[in-house]
Design a protein around this motif. Sequence first.
Motif, mmCIF file in Angstrom:
data_model
loop_
_atom_site.group_PDB
_atom_site.id
_atom_site.type_symbol
_atom_site.label_atom_id
_atom_site.label_comp_id
_atom_site.label_asym_id
_atom_site.label_seq_id
_atom_site.Cartn_x
_atom_site.Cartn_y
_atom_site.Cartn_z
ATOM 1 N N LYS A 279 0.884 -1.387 -0.035
ATOM 2 C CA LYS A 279 0.034 -0.015 0.012
ATOM 3 C C LYS A 279 0.902 1.346 0.147
ATOM 4 O O LYS A 279 0.378 2.280 -0.490
ATOM 5 C CB LYS A 279 -0.746 -0.051 1.215
ATOM 6 C CG LYS A 279 -1.924 -1.028 1.160
ATOM 7 C CD LYS A 279 -3.023 -0.561 0.319
ATOM 8 C CE LYS A 279 -4.103 0.478 0.747
ATOM 9 N NZ LYS A 279 -5.228 0.389 -0.016
ATOM 10 N N ASN A 280 2.020 1.225 0.722
ATOM 11 C CA ASN A 280 2.789 2.254 0.529
ATOM 12 C C ASN A 280 3.511 2.659 -0.597
ATOM 13 O O ASN A 280 3.922 3.605 -0.936
ATOM 14 C CB ASN A 280 4.151 2.359 1.487
ATOM 15 C CG ASN A 280 3.458 1.849 3.200
ATOM 16 O OD1 ASN A 280 2.671 2.550 3.149
ATOM 17 N ND2 ASN A 280 4.511 1.580 3.852
ATOM 18 N N LEU A 281 3.301 1.636 -1.704
ATOM 19 C CA LEU A 281 3.815 1.904 -2.864
ATOM 20 C C LEU A 281 2.653 2.292 -3.988
ATOM 21 O O LEU A 281 2.892 3.065 -4.776
ATOM 22 C CB LEU A 281 4.375 0.603 -3.428
ATOM 23 C CG LEU A 281 5.763 0.170 -2.787
ATOM 24 C CD1 LEU A 281 5.804 -1.138 -2.545
ATOM 25 C CD2 LEU A 281 6.938 0.809 -3.448
ATOM 26 N N THR A 282 1.498 1.786 -3.870
ATOM 27 C CA THR A 282 0.504 1.585 -4.632
ATOM 28 C C THR A 282 -0.132 2.911 -4.437
ATOM 29 O O THR A 282 -0.923 3.512 -5.636
ATOM 30 C CB THR A 282 -0.476 0.558 -4.759
ATOM 31 O OG1 THR A 282 -1.005 0.212 -3.669
ATOM 32 C CG2 THR A 282 0.302 -0.664 -5.275
ATOM 33 N N ARG A 283 -0.307 3.443 -3.392
ATOM 34 C CA ARG A 283 -0.998 4.681 -3.087
ATOM 35 C C ARG A 283 -0.438 5.848 -4.085
ATOM 36 O O ARG A 283 -1.535 6.695 -4.226
ATOM 37 C CB ARG A 283 -0.807 5.188 -1.789
ATOM 38 C CG ARG A 283 0.392 5.567 -1.320
ATOM 39 C CD ARG A 283 0.441 5.822 0.390
ATOM 40 N NE ARG A 283 1.836 6.411 0.802
ATOM 41 C CZ ARG A 283 1.675 7.679 1.270
ATOM 42 N NH1 ARG A 283 0.953 8.530 1.204
ATOM 43 N NH2 ARG A 283 2.993 8.333 1.743
ATOM 44 N N SER A 303 -7.458 1.272 -3.831
ATOM 45 C CA SER A 303 -7.551 2.145 -2.471
ATOM 46 C C SER A 303 -7.912 0.994 -1.656
ATOM 47 O O SER A 303 -8.041 1.140 -0.356
ATOM 48 C CB SER A 303 -8.591 3.201 -2.532
ATOM 49 O OG SER A 303 -8.189 4.266 -3.373
ATOM 50 N N ALA A 304 -8.459 -0.408 -2.019
ATOM 51 C CA ALA A 304 -8.993 -1.405 -1.289
ATOM 52 C C ALA A 304 -7.927 -1.729 -0.147
ATOM 53 O O ALA A 304 -6.795 -1.535 -0.552
ATOM 54 C CB ALA A 304 -9.345 -2.543 -2.156
ATOM 55 N N ALA A 305 -8.439 -2.211 0.885
ATOM 56 C CA ALA A 305 -7.407 -2.737 1.786
ATOM 57 C C ALA A 305 -6.792 -3.954 1.354
ATOM 58 O O ALA A 305 -7.399 -4.791 0.440
ATOM 59 C CB ALA A 305 -8.307 -2.949 3.270
ATOM 60 N N VAL A 306 -5.376 -4.108 1.898
ATOM 61 C CA VAL A 306 -4.817 -5.482 1.530
ATOM 62 C C VAL A 306 -4.555 -6.031 2.615
ATOM 63 O O VAL A 306 -3.763 -5.712 3.699
ATOM 64 C CB VAL A 306 -3.451 -4.800 0.807
ATOM 65 C CG1 VAL A 306 -2.580 -6.204 0.244
ATOM 66 C CG2 VAL A 306 -3.503 -3.759 -0.392
ATOM 67 N N LYS A 308 -2.883 -8.872 5.146
ATOM 68 C CA LYS A 308 -1.459 -9.164 5.388
ATOM 69 C C LYS A 308 -0.983 -10.100 4.279
ATOM 70 O O LYS A 308 0.089 -10.129 3.781
ATOM 71 C CB LYS A 308 -1.157 -9.437 6.766
ATOM 72 C CG LYS A 308 -0.749 -8.420 7.857
ATOM 73 C CD LYS A 308 0.232 -8.704 8.716
ATOM 74 C CE LYS A 308 0.865 -7.561 9.347
ATOM 75 N NZ LYS A 308 0.261 -7.544 10.845
ATOM 76 N N ASP A 309 -1.807 -11.321 4.203
ATOM 77 C CA ASP A 309 -1.318 -12.643 3.287
ATOM 78 C C ASP A 309 -1.367 -12.154 1.805
ATOM 79 O O ASP A 309 -1.092 -12.833 1.171
ATOM 80 C CB ASP A 309 -2.255 -13.689 3.620
ATOM 81 C CG ASP A 309 -3.646 -13.348 3.461
ATOM 82 O OD1 ASP A 309 -4.154 -12.334 3.600
ATOM 83 O OD2 ASP A 309 -4.276 -14.278 3.351
ATOM 84 N N LYS A 310 -1.856 -11.005 1.386
ATOM 85 C CA LYS A 310 -1.960 -10.541 0.112
ATOM 86 C C LYS A 310 -0.956 -9.479 -0.279
ATOM 87 O O LYS A 310 -1.131 -8.784 -1.273
ATOM 88 C CB LYS A 310 -3.361 -10.139 -0.305
ATOM 89 C CG LYS A 310 -4.436 -11.195 -0.207
ATOM 90 C CD LYS A 310 -5.341 -11.320 -1.437
ATOM 91 C CE LYS A 310 -6.157 -12.580 -1.441
ATOM 92 N NZ LYS A 310 -6.971 -12.906 -0.401
ATOM 93 N N ASN A 311 -0.063 -9.359 0.699
ATOM 94 C CA ASN A 311 0.831 -8.115 0.709
ATOM 95 C C ASN A 311 1.862 -8.614 -0.423
ATOM 96 O O ASN A 311 3.097 -8.543 -0.136
ATOM 97 C CB ASN A 311 1.361 -7.832 1.826
ATOM 98 C CG ASN A 311 2.237 -6.675 1.742
ATOM 99 O OD1 ASN A 311 2.039 -5.698 1.206
ATOM 100 N ND2 ASN A 311 3.542 -6.600 1.812
#
Length: 333
Positions: A279-283, A303-306, A308-311
């Motif tokens: 998320k720190n990258l895609t934002r 913007s969807a939540a990610v 942990k196991d889908k990081n």
Amino acid sequence: MNKNNIDRRLSIAPMMDHTDKHFRYFMRLLSKHAVLYTEMITTGALIHGDRQRFLDFNDIEHPIAIQLGGSNPNDLAECAKIAENEAYDEVNLNIGCPSDRVQNGQFGACLMSNKNLVADCVNKIQDNVKIPVTIKTRIGIDNMDSYDFLYDFIKTTHDAGCDTFIIHARKAILSGLTPKENRAIPPLNYERVHKIKQDFPNLNITINGGFIELQSIKSQLQHVDGVMVGRVAYQNPFILAEADNILFENTDPAPTRESILDKYRDYVAEQILKGERIKNLTRHVIGLFQGQAGARHYRQLLSAAVPKDKNNIKFLDDIIESITTHTPQIEKK
Ligand SMILES: Cc1cc2nc3c(=O)[nH]c(=O)nc-3n(C[C@H](O)[C@H](O)[C@H](O)COP(=O)(O)O)c2cc1C
């Protein structure tokens, strides 16, 4: 005096919580020439905090400037040396931020009223580093908003050794307005910045504030040496894709949204392997399809939540897949 051979026709503004190394990498995919600025880093954070986290950048980001917030000449000089050792190309002093937190620390825009202290800071930094020392400032603060006030500030700090100024062409109001309001309510006055360039023709003057398209940036270059853009780079970054063609002498085809996203995807994959959260990258690329049909869908996906196991990179690959196959209405240049 410092040698200052950075081409400053276009620069991407320092923006807290936005212009981290990932965003700057993304910017470099849009323009090979724009000068990139870090978020403001306070001297306290650099001297006492997690230094490497603040300083890290990718080689591709050159030319890159570090922006410092502070008013203690010795601390600023120490931080400038640290930045120079890390291979930053420029050290920039923040004399434009109006936030309360910054005023309490006695730095940012309130320092415009203390030109001699700013001059001491410039002097001390100059004595300690070879990279250029630049100032980012406003055209005035509160009721200190005459042309003469700005002229004196520039003259005093120039005499101390600064020959490059980035001027946000509106004053800052130090009480009663939020930083966001201070970027919108005080009116823009480009003529004042142009006059500074006329009165100090040997200084390198960059104008900032309110630019949202390349043609108006180009026309500013008849009056000043450079234009800095902030919000538009974040909200509608693709307008910069033709910057190298329009503002510089580049004749290669401008990048497309898809080519930028593909290259950024590879960077994201690398960074995840290094432990970064996706998320720190895609934002940072949420604005890339701004104004395009299907942009809302793309924004929602990013913007969807990610969990942990889908990081992992599959999160982004699925979005790219969705853009290129299921959302054909998004323009593929
Ligand atoms: C979210 C945000 C954070 C900002 N943080 C900084 C900062 O750290 N240092 C600084 O000098 N200016 C900061 N600014 C101001 C910008 O650098 C720039 O001067 C301002 O946005 C006007 O340019 P623009 O109209 O092109 O956005 C920030 C602006 C925004 C929108």
